[in-house]
Design a protein around this motif. Structure first.
Motif, PDB file in Angstrom:
ATOM      1  N   GLU A  23       0.844  -1.212   0.000  1.00 57.61           N
ATOM      2  CA  GLU A  23       0.000   0.000   0.000  1.00 57.61           C
ATOM      3  C   GLU A  23       0.869   1.248   0.000  1.00 57.61           C
ATOM      4  O   GLU A  23       0.638   2.175  -0.770  1.00 57.61           O
ATOM      5  N   ALA A  24       1.891   1.249   0.857  1.00 59.71           N
ATOM      6  CA  ALA A  24       2.784   2.405   0.954  1.00 59.71           C
ATOM      7  C   ALA A  24       3.542   2.636  -0.349  1.00 59.71           C
ATOM      8  O   ALA A  24       3.940   3.760  -0.651  1.00 59.71           O
ATOM      9  N   MET A  25       3.731   1.575  -1.123  1.00 58.43           N
ATOM     10  CA  MET A  25       4.459   1.667  -2.394  1.00 58.43           C
ATOM     11  C   MET A  25       3.520   1.902  -3.575  1.00 58.43           C
ATOM     12  O   MET A  25       3.940   1.847  -4.724  1.00 58.43           O
ATOM     13  N   GLY A  26       2.231   2.117  -3.284  1.00 60.45           N
ATOM     14  CA  GLY A  26       1.304   2.502  -4.346  1.00 60.45           C
ATOM     15  C   GLY A  26       0.368   1.430  -4.864  1.00 60.45           C
ATOM     16  O   GLY A  26      -0.347   1.661  -5.834  1.00 60.45           O
ATOM     17  N   MET A  27       0.346   0.247  -4.258  1.00 61.03           N
ATOM     18  CA  MET A  27      -0.546  -0.811  -4.735  1.00 61.03           C
ATOM     19  C   MET A  27      -1.725  -0.965  -3.795  1.00 61.03           C
ATOM     20  O   MET A  27      -1.566  -1.406  -2.655  1.00 61.03           O
ATOM     21  N   PRO A  28      -2.925  -0.594  -4.266  1.00 64.10           N
ATOM     22  CA  PRO A  28      -4.113  -0.770  -3.418  1.00 64.10           C
ATOM     23  C   PRO A  28      -4.404  -2.258  -3.196  1.00 64.10           C
ATOM     24  O   PRO A  28      -4.834  -2.948  -4.110  1.00 64.10           O
ATOM     25  N   VAL A  29      -4.139  -2.750  -2.003  1.00 63.04           N
ATOM     26  CA  VAL A  29      -4.287  -4.172  -1.709  1.00 63.04           C
ATOM     27  C   VAL A  29      -5.741  -4.608  -1.808  1.00 63.04           C
ATOM     28  O   VAL A  29      -6.024  -5.739  -2.189  1.00 63.04           O
ATOM     29  N   LYS A  30      -6.665  -3.703  -1.532  1.00 61.37           N
ATOM     30  CA  LYS A  30      -8.086  -4.044  -1.669  1.00 61.37           C
ATOM     31  C   LYS A  30      -8.361  -4.514  -3.095  1.00 61.37           C
ATOM     32  O   LYS A  30      -9.043  -5.505  -3.307  1.00 61.37           O
ATOM     33  N   GLU A  31      -7.795  -3.805  -4.068  1.00 61.52           N
ATOM     34  CA  GLU A  31      -7.954  -4.208  -5.469  1.00 61.52           C
ATOM     35  C   GLU A  31      -7.282  -5.551  -5.716  1.00 61.52           C
ATOM     36  O   GLU A  31      -7.829  -6.414  -6.398  1.00 61.52           O
ATOM     37  N   LEU A  32      -6.093  -5.724  -5.177  1.00 64.48           N
ATOM     38  CA  LEU A  32      -5.346  -6.966  -5.355  1.00 64.48           C
ATOM     39  C   LEU A  32      -6.159  -8.161  -4.875  1.00 64.48           C
ATOM     40  O   LEU A  32      -6.186  -9.212  -5.515  1.00 64.48           O
ATOM     41  N   ARG A  33      -6.832  -7.998  -3.779  1.00 63.67           N
ATOM     42  CA  ARG A  33      -7.606  -9.092  -3.192  1.00 63.67           C
ATOM     43  C   ARG A  33      -8.856  -9.426  -3.993  1.00 63.67           C
ATOM     44  O   ARG A  33      -9.530 -10.407  -3.711  1.00 63.67           O
ATOM     45  N   GLU A  34      -9.150  -8.626  -5.028  1.00 61.38           N
ATOM     46  CA  GLU A  34     -10.286  -8.891  -5.915  1.00 61.38           C
ATOM     47  C   GLU A  34      -9.927  -9.909  -6.994  1.00 61.38           C
ATOM     48  O   GLU A  34     -10.783 -10.358  -7.739  1.00 61.38           O
ATOM     49  N   CYS A  35      -8.649 -10.255  -7.103  1.00 56.72           N
ATOM     50  CA  CYS A  35      -8.186 -11.164  -8.161  1.00 56.72           C
ATOM     51  C   CYS A  35      -8.905 -12.510  -8.061  1.00 56.72           C
ATOM     52  O   CYS A  35      -9.010 -13.091  -6.987  1.00 56.72           O
ATOM     53  N   ILE A  36      -9.379 -12.989  -9.205  1.00 60.15           N
ATOM     54  CA  ILE A  36     -10.076 -14.280  -9.244  1.00 60.15           C
ATOM     55  C   ILE A  36      -9.182 -15.390  -9.805  1.00 60.15           C
ATOM     56  O   ILE A  36      -9.642 -16.491 -10.056  1.00 60.15           O
ATOM     57  N   GLN A  37      -7.889 -15.086 -10.023  1.00 56.23           N
ATOM     58  CA  GLN A  37      -6.913 -16.059 -10.520  1.00 56.23           C
ATOM     59  C   GLN A  37      -7.381 -16.724 -11.820  1.00 56.23           C
ATOM     60  O   GLN A  37      -7.248 -17.929 -12.011  1.00 56.23           O
ATOM     61  N   CYS A  38      -7.917 -15.903 -12.730  1.00 57.72           N
ATOM     62  CA  CYS A  38      -8.412 -16.425 -14.005  1.00 57.72           C
ATOM     63  C   CYS A  38      -7.287 -16.839 -14.942  1.00 57.72           C
ATOM     64  O   CYS A  38      -7.474 -17.671 -15.827  1.00 57.72           O
ATOM     65  N   GLY A  39      -6.106 -16.225 -14.798  1.00 58.93           N
ATOM     66  CA  GLY A  39      -4.965 -16.593 -15.619  1.00 58.93           C
ATOM     67  C   GLY A  39      -4.802 -15.801 -16.902  1.00 58.93           C
ATOM     68  O   GLY A  39      -3.876 -16.049 -17.667  1.00 58.93           O
ATOM     69  N   ARG A  40      -5.679 -14.828 -17.145  1.00 55.07           N
ATOM     70  CA  ARG A  40      -5.544 -14.032 -18.367  1.00 55.07           C
ATOM     71  C   ARG A  40      -4.207 -13.297 -18.403  1.00 55.07           C
ATOM     72  O   ARG A  40      -3.574 -13.193 -19.444  1.00 55.07           O
ATOM     73  N   CYS A  41      -3.785 -12.786 -17.258  1.00 54.74           N
ATOM     74  CA  CYS A  41      -2.506 -12.070 -17.198  1.00 54.74           C
ATOM     75  C   CYS A  41      -1.357 -12.989 -17.593  1.00 54.74           C
ATOM     76  O   CYS A  41      -0.470 -12.615 -18.357  1.00 54.74           O
ATOM     77  N   ALA A  42      -1.391 -14.219 -17.094  1.00 55.73           N
ATOM     78  CA  ALA A  42      -0.327 -15.180 -17.396  1.00 55.73           C
ATOM     79  C   ALA A  42      -0.312 -15.548 -18.878  1.00 55.73           C
ATOM     80  O   ALA A  42       0.746 -15.787 -19.455  1.00 55.73           O
ATOM     81  N   ALA A  43      -1.489 -15.564 -19.488  1.00 55.22           N
ATOM     82  CA  ALA A  43      -1.581 -15.944 -20.900  1.00 55.22           C
ATOM     83  C   ALA A  43      -0.930 -14.909 -21.816  1.00 55.22           C
ATOM     84  O   ALA A  43      -0.540 -15.235 -22.934  1.00 55.22           O
ATOM     85  N   THR A  44      -0.798 -13.679 -21.345  1.00 52.82           N
ATOM     86  CA  THR A  44      -0.207 -12.628 -22.180  1.00 52.82           C
ATOM     87  C   THR A  44       1.185 -12.217 -21.716  1.00 52.82           C
ATOM     88  O   THR A  44       1.819 -11.380 -22.330  1.00 52.82           O
ATOM     89  N   CYS A  45       1.669 -12.809 -20.640  1.00 51.00           N
ATOM     90  CA  CYS A  45       2.893 -12.345 -19.979  1.00 51.00           C
ATOM     91  C   CYS A  45       4.169 -12.895 -20.612  1.00 51.00           C
ATOM     92  O   CYS A  45       4.385 -14.113 -20.604  1.00 51.00           O
ATOM     93  N   PRO A  46       5.037 -12.018 -21.129  1.00 50.04           N
ATOM     94  CA  PRO A  46       6.319 -12.489 -21.654  1.00 50.04           C
ATOM     95  C   PRO A  46       7.181 -13.163 -20.580  1.00 50.04           C
ATOM     96  O   PRO A  46       8.010 -14.006 -20.892  1.00 50.04           O
ATOM     97  N   MET A  47       6.979 -12.802 -19.305  1.00 43.85           N
ATOM     98  CA  MET A  47       7.738 -13.432 -18.225  1.00 43.85           C
ATOM     99  C   MET A  47       7.418 -14.924 -18.162  1.00 43.85           C
ATOM    100  O   MET A  47       8.298 -15.744 -17.945  1.00 43.85           O
ATOM    101  N   ALA A  48       6.142 -15.260 -18.338  1.00 40.47           N
ATOM    102  CA  ALA A  48       5.735 -16.662 -18.317  1.00 40.47           C
ATOM    103  C   ALA A  48       6.345 -17.388 -19.505  1.00 40.47           C
ATOM    104  O   ALA A  48       6.840 -18.517 -19.375  1.00 40.47           O
TER     105      ALA A  48
END
Length: 180
Positions: A23-48
Motif C-alpha cells: 500500500e505504501a508503495m502505491g498498490m491498493p491491496v483491496k484491489e489486489l484481493r479482488e483477483c479471481i486467478q483467471c490466468g488471463r494475465c499469465a496468458a499474455t505475460c512475456p515473463m511466463a
C-alpha cells in the motif's frame, strides 16, 4: 503410503505487514484481493513465456498470501518488460503492473535486486539514461546524428536539474551509490 505435502503456514500478521508495505508503495491491496486467478494475465505475460518461475499470475497469488520473502529471494519481478498486457486483459482491473512496481520498490528498500539494476539506476542518475550502449557516440556520428542525443545526457544544465529532482525521491534514502 501417504504422499508428503508441502505446507506453507500463513502468518496473518506477516501478511498484513507486507500488504501495508505494498500500500505504501502505491498498490491498493483491496484491489489486489479482488483477483479471481483467471490466468488471463499469465496468458499474455512475456515473463511466463521466458520461463521465469514467478510470472505475473504467481506474483499476484504470492502477494495475496503475503509471501514477501519469495520476492526478496527470487529476481523474477525484475524480469517484467513493462508491456502492460496484463493490465489490458485483467477482467477485475487489478493493475498487475502496478503490483510489480510496488514489489520492486519493496525489494529495492531491502537491497534485493539484480546488480544490473544498480548499474541502470546509477546510469539513470548520472547520465539520464538507464542503458548506455558503449560507443553510441560513434554510431550516432556515422549516421549523421550529433554525438549526444537531445536529452538529459547531452544537456549539462538539464542533467543537473534532473539530478536535483532525483535527490528528492526515495532514491536519496536508499541509493546504493552516492548522489553527489
Amino acid at each position: 503410503m501417504e504422499k508428503e505435502v508441502n505446507v506453507i503456514k500463513l502468518d496473518e500478521e506477516f501478511m498484513k505487514e507486507f500488504w501495508e508495505e505494498l500500500e505504501a508503495m502505491g498498490m491498493p491491496v483491496k484491489e489486489l484481493r479482488e483477483c479471481i486467478q483467471c490466468g488471463r494475465c499469465a496468458a499474455t505475460c512475456p515473463m511466463a513465456l521466458a520461463g521465469l518461475e514467478y510470472f505475473i499470475k504467481r506474483i499476484v497469488h504470492a502477494s495475496m498470501l503475503g509471501l514477501k520473502e519469495i520476492f526478496l529471494d527470487d529476481s523474477s519481478v525484475w524480469g517484467c518488460q513493462s508491456c502492460n498486457r496484463c493490465v489490458e486483459v485483467c477482467p477485475m482491473d487489478i493493475k498487475p503492473y502496478e503490483l510489480i512496481q510496488a514489489i520492486r520498490r519493496v525489494c529495492f528498500r531491502e537491497y534485493a535486486m539484480p546488480s544490473n539494476t544498480i548499474d541502470g539506476l546509477r546510469n539513470y542518475y548520472e547520465r539520464g539514461h538507464a542503458v548506455i550502449v558503449k560507443g553510441f557516440e560513434e554510431r550516432r556520428k556515422k549516421v549523421g546524428l550529433p554525438e549526444m542525443p537531445p536529452t538529459v545526457i547531452g544537456n549539462e544544465e538539464m542533467r543537473k536539474k534532473f539530478q536535483e529532482v532525483m535527490k528528492q525521491t526515495a532514491l536519496a534514502e536508499v541509493a546504493p551509490f552516492p548522489l553527489d
